[in-house]
Design a protein around this motif. Sequence first.
Motif, PDB file in Angstrom:
ATOM      1  N   ARG A 181     102.102  73.918  60.526  1.00 11.97           N
ATOM      2  CA  ARG A 181     101.733  75.275  60.931  1.00 11.97           C
ATOM      3  C   ARG A 181     102.826  76.276  60.574  1.00 11.97           C
ATOM      4  O   ARG A 181     102.560  77.381  60.089  1.00 11.97           O
ATOM      5  N   ALA A 182     104.079  75.896  60.797  1.00  9.77           N
ATOM      6  CA  ALA A 182     105.190  76.795  60.469  1.00  9.77           C
ATOM      7  C   ALA A 182     105.290  77.003  58.969  1.00  9.77           C
ATOM      8  O   ALA A 182     105.508  78.120  58.500  1.00  9.77           O
ATOM      9  N   ARG A 183     105.115  75.913  58.197  1.00 12.56           N
ATOM     10  CA  ARG A 183     105.217  76.053  56.738  1.00 12.56           C
ATOM     11  C   ARG A 183     104.152  76.974  56.184  1.00 12.56           C
ATOM     12  O   ARG A 183     104.360  77.630  55.174  1.00 12.56           O
ATOM     13  N   ARG A 184     102.997  77.022  56.857  1.00 10.43           N
ATOM     14  CA  ARG A 184     101.899  77.878  56.362  1.00 10.43           C
ATOM     15  C   ARG A 184     102.043  79.326  56.787  1.00 10.43           C
ATOM     16  O   ARG A 184     101.351  80.196  56.264  1.00 10.43           O
ATOM     17  N   GLN A 185     102.917  79.620  57.748  1.00 11.87           N
ATOM     18  CA  GLN A 185     103.061  80.974  58.271  1.00 11.87           C
ATOM     19  C   GLN A 185     104.047  81.763  57.416  1.00 11.87           C
ATOM     20  O   GLN A 185     105.254  81.519  57.442  1.00 11.87           O
ATOM     21  N   LEU A 230     111.607  84.822  57.880  1.00  8.20           N
ATOM     22  CA  LEU A 230     112.762  84.567  58.738  1.00  8.20           C
ATOM     23  C   LEU A 230     113.734  83.607  58.064  1.00  8.20           C
ATOM     24  O   LEU A 230     114.953  83.819  58.092  1.00  8.20           O
ATOM     25  N   LEU A 231     113.215  82.561  57.441  1.00 10.43           N
ATOM     26  CA  LEU A 231     114.082  81.618  56.734  1.00 10.43           C
ATOM     27  C   LEU A 231     114.845  82.308  55.602  1.00 10.43           C
ATOM     28  O   LEU A 231     116.040  82.074  55.404  1.00 10.43           O
ATOM     29  N   ALA A 232     114.150  83.142  54.836  1.00 12.26           N
ATOM     30  CA  ALA A 232     114.796  83.831  53.723  1.00 12.26           C
ATOM     31  C   ALA A 232     115.872  84.794  54.220  1.00 12.26           C
ATOM     32  O   ALA A 232     116.940  84.925  53.614  1.00 12.26           O
ATOM     33  N   LEU A 233     115.602  85.462  55.339  1.00 14.14           N
ATOM     34  CA  LEU A 233     116.539  86.461  55.869  1.00 14.14           C
ATOM     35  C   LEU A 233     117.786  85.808  56.447  1.00 14.14           C
ATOM     36  O   LEU A 233     118.877  86.381  56.388  1.00 14.14           O
ATOM     37  N   THR A 234     117.642  84.601  56.998  1.00 14.45           N
ATOM     38  CA  THR A 234     118.748  83.962  57.726  1.00 14.45           C
ATOM     39  C   THR A 234     119.243  82.695  57.030  1.00 14.45           C
ATOM     40  O   THR A 234     119.910  81.868  57.646  1.00 14.45           O
ATOM     41  N   ARG A 235     118.970  82.549  55.742  1.00 20.49           N
ATOM     42  CA  ARG A 235     119.190  81.266  55.051  1.00 20.49           C
ATOM     43  C   ARG A 235     120.633  80.802  55.090  1.00 20.49           C
ATOM     44  O   ARG A 235     120.900  79.606  55.022  1.00 20.49           O
ATOM     45  N   SER A 236     121.586  81.694  55.202  1.00 21.50           N
ATOM     46  CA  SER A 236     122.994  81.282  55.250  1.00 21.50           C
ATOM     47  C   SER A 236     123.508  81.142  56.675  1.00 21.50           C
ATOM     48  O   SER A 236     124.666  80.785  56.882  1.00 21.50           O
ATOM     49  N   SER A 237     122.663  81.430  57.683  1.00 21.69           N
ATOM     50  CA  SER A 237     123.118  81.447  59.074  1.00 21.69           C
ATOM     51  C   SER A 237     122.412  80.438  59.971  1.00 21.69           C
ATOM     52  O   SER A 237     123.026  79.898  60.895  1.00 21.69           O
ATOM     53  N   LEU A 238     121.137  80.192  59.752  1.00 16.85           N
ATOM     54  CA  LEU A 238     120.368  79.294  60.608  1.00 16.85           C
ATOM     55  C   LEU A 238     119.850  78.123  59.797  1.00 16.85           C
ATOM     56  O   LEU A 238     119.411  78.295  58.665  1.00 16.85           O
ATOM     57  N   ASP A 239     119.887  76.935  60.384  1.00 16.39           N
ATOM     58  CA  ASP A 239     119.214  75.830  59.721  1.00 16.39           C
ATOM     59  C   ASP A 239     117.735  75.853  60.098  1.00 16.39           C
ATOM     60  O   ASP A 239     117.291  76.669  60.912  1.00 16.39           O
ATOM     61  N   LEU A 240     116.959  74.960  59.504  1.00 20.22           N
ATOM     62  CA  LEU A 240     115.511  74.987  59.689  1.00 20.22           C
ATOM     63  C   LEU A 240     115.108  74.880  61.147  1.00 20.22           C
ATOM     64  O   LEU A 240     114.255  75.641  61.633  1.00 20.22           O
ATOM     65  N   GLN A 241     115.700  73.945  61.851  1.00 19.86           N
ATOM     66  CA  GLN A 241     115.294  73.721  63.239  1.00 19.86           C
ATOM     67  C   GLN A 241     115.686  74.892  64.134  1.00 19.86           C
ATOM     68  O   GLN A 241     114.942  75.269  65.037  1.00 19.86           O
ATOM     69  N   GLU A 242     116.854  75.483  63.888  1.00 18.72           N
ATOM     70  CA  GLU A 242     117.264  76.666  64.662  1.00 18.72           C
ATOM     71  C   GLU A 242     116.303  77.823  64.431  1.00 18.72           C
ATOM     72  O   GLU A 242     115.904  78.529  65.370  1.00 18.72           O
ATOM     73  N   ALA A 243     115.932  78.032  63.178  1.00 19.32           N
ATOM     74  CA  ALA A 243     115.011  79.124  62.863  1.00 19.32           C
ATOM     75  C   ALA A 243     113.644  78.894  63.504  1.00 19.32           C
ATOM     76  O   ALA A 243     113.032  79.820  64.052  1.00 19.32           O
ATOM     77  N   TYR A 244     113.188  77.642  63.453  1.00 17.85           N
ATOM     78  CA  TYR A 244     111.875  77.343  64.040  1.00 17.85           C
ATOM     79  C   TYR A 244     111.895  77.523  65.550  1.00 17.85           C
ATOM     80  O   TYR A 244     110.956  78.094  66.129  1.00 17.85           O
ATOM     81  N   ALA A 245     112.964  77.112  66.212  1.00 15.61           N
ATOM     82  CA  ALA A 245     113.075  77.285  67.658  1.00 15.61           C
ATOM     83  C   ALA A 245     113.075  78.760  68.031  1.00 15.61           C
ATOM     84  O   ALA A 245     112.418  79.179  68.997  1.00 15.61           O
ATOM     85  N   LEU A 246     113.794  79.576  67.263  1.00 18.36           N
ATOM     86  CA  LEU A 246     113.825  81.022  67.525  1.00 18.36           C
ATOM     87  C   LEU A 246     112.435  81.620  67.345  1.00 18.36           C
ATOM     88  O   LEU A 246     111.976  82.431  68.156  1.00 18.36           O
ATOM     89  N   TRP A 247     111.775  81.241  66.263  1.00  8.97           N
ATOM     90  CA  TRP A 247     110.461  81.801  65.941  1.00  8.97           C
ATOM     91  C   TRP A 247     109.452  81.510  67.051  1.00  8.97           C
ATOM     92  O   TRP A 247     108.690  82.386  67.458  1.00  8.97           O
ATOM     93  N   GLU A 248     109.464  80.291  67.563  1.00 11.08           N
ATOM     94  CA  GLU A 248     108.564  79.942  68.658  1.00 11.08           C
ATOM     95  C   GLU A 248     108.956  80.660  69.945  1.00 11.08           C
ATOM     96  O   GLU A 248     108.103  81.184  70.666  1.00 11.08           O
ATOM     97  N   ARG A 249     110.240  80.689  70.239  1.00  8.79           N
ATOM     98  CA  ARG A 249     110.720  81.301  71.481  1.00  8.79           C
ATOM     99  C   ARG A 249     110.405  82.791  71.542  1.00  8.79           C
ATOM    100  O   ARG A 249     110.109  83.338  72.613  1.00  8.79           O
TER     101      ARG A 249
END
Length: 325
Positions: free
Chosen positions: A262-266, A272-291
């Motif tokens: 679901r996340a990959r399709r959104q 968000l991944l592109a904007l934070t690619r040097s700061s957040l790893d995948l799991q951190e970005a996904y947790a933020l997005w859901e939260r």
Amino acid sequence: MGAYDTEIEVLADAERAALVREIDADGAWAADPVWRETFAAVSRHLFVPYYYVPGPRGYERRWRESPDRAARERWVRGAYADVPLATRLRDGELLSSSSQPSLMARMLVALRVRDGDRVLEVGAGTGYNAALLAHRLGDDDLVTTIDLEPEITESARQHLAAAGHHPAVVTGDGARGVPERAPYDRIIATCELPTVPRAWLAQCRPGARVLTPLATGLLALTVHDARHAEGRFLPGAAFFVPLRGGGGPEPGGVPTAGLPGRARRQEPFRFLLALTRSSLDLQEAYALWEREDEPGRGRYGVTVDGERTWAWLDDPEGPYAWPLP
């Protein structure tokens, strides 16, 4: 002009009018209707004497000088389709394109151009966007466009002259701006950048507006002075050819392996991944997005404060902030 050339011009007029109706129906010009007349007046086909479309055996060239009448008609109809057109390839790599007209309309409205504004365009492309700006402002000298490739700037200059416009067309690194033509009231980029070049702010008047693609979004900044600017992303997606030169982005896409489907399709999550690619790893970005209830682009912004530039969610001073180059 021969009889068939006249037929092509008649067809071009009809196709241009249809394109304007299509963009108008989508409400793109509601905030600044003067752009409707501008798009109706400026002929896109003059800026794409040839372009490339994907075919079963790679790219197929469509061009106005084809000896086949049906092929020339396909060329002019395609010139007024509401799609981006590949205009320059090198070893299979896309170097330049004519952007989707409805996206151009949305960007030009968002630029909030006023009479008398001096405008810098970064990414000359075919020259079509510069022609729209020159027509809207009614003064070619108010418009400057820059591109790194001499072949691109030369062809843009020729296309603009054919359309009756003569803005300043400069060959150089767009990330450095064009200081000799400054100060600017508006800067618009038609290529993707990884950050906001400091040189642009130094070439702007206080209160200037900068509109630039960044991380598959469109960032609209208000310039406070030569070292400070701030603004938010527009809601929609935007995909552009990367800037070539000193300010170009690092190559490579955004990996999503290991994430829920679901996340990959959104698409907003990929932003968000592109904007934070040097700061957040995948799991951190996904947790933020859901939260944060799957935030869209309009909730993100960027601040330039002296030597620091950072992206943020909701609040420049809030808990979610990520440095940019």
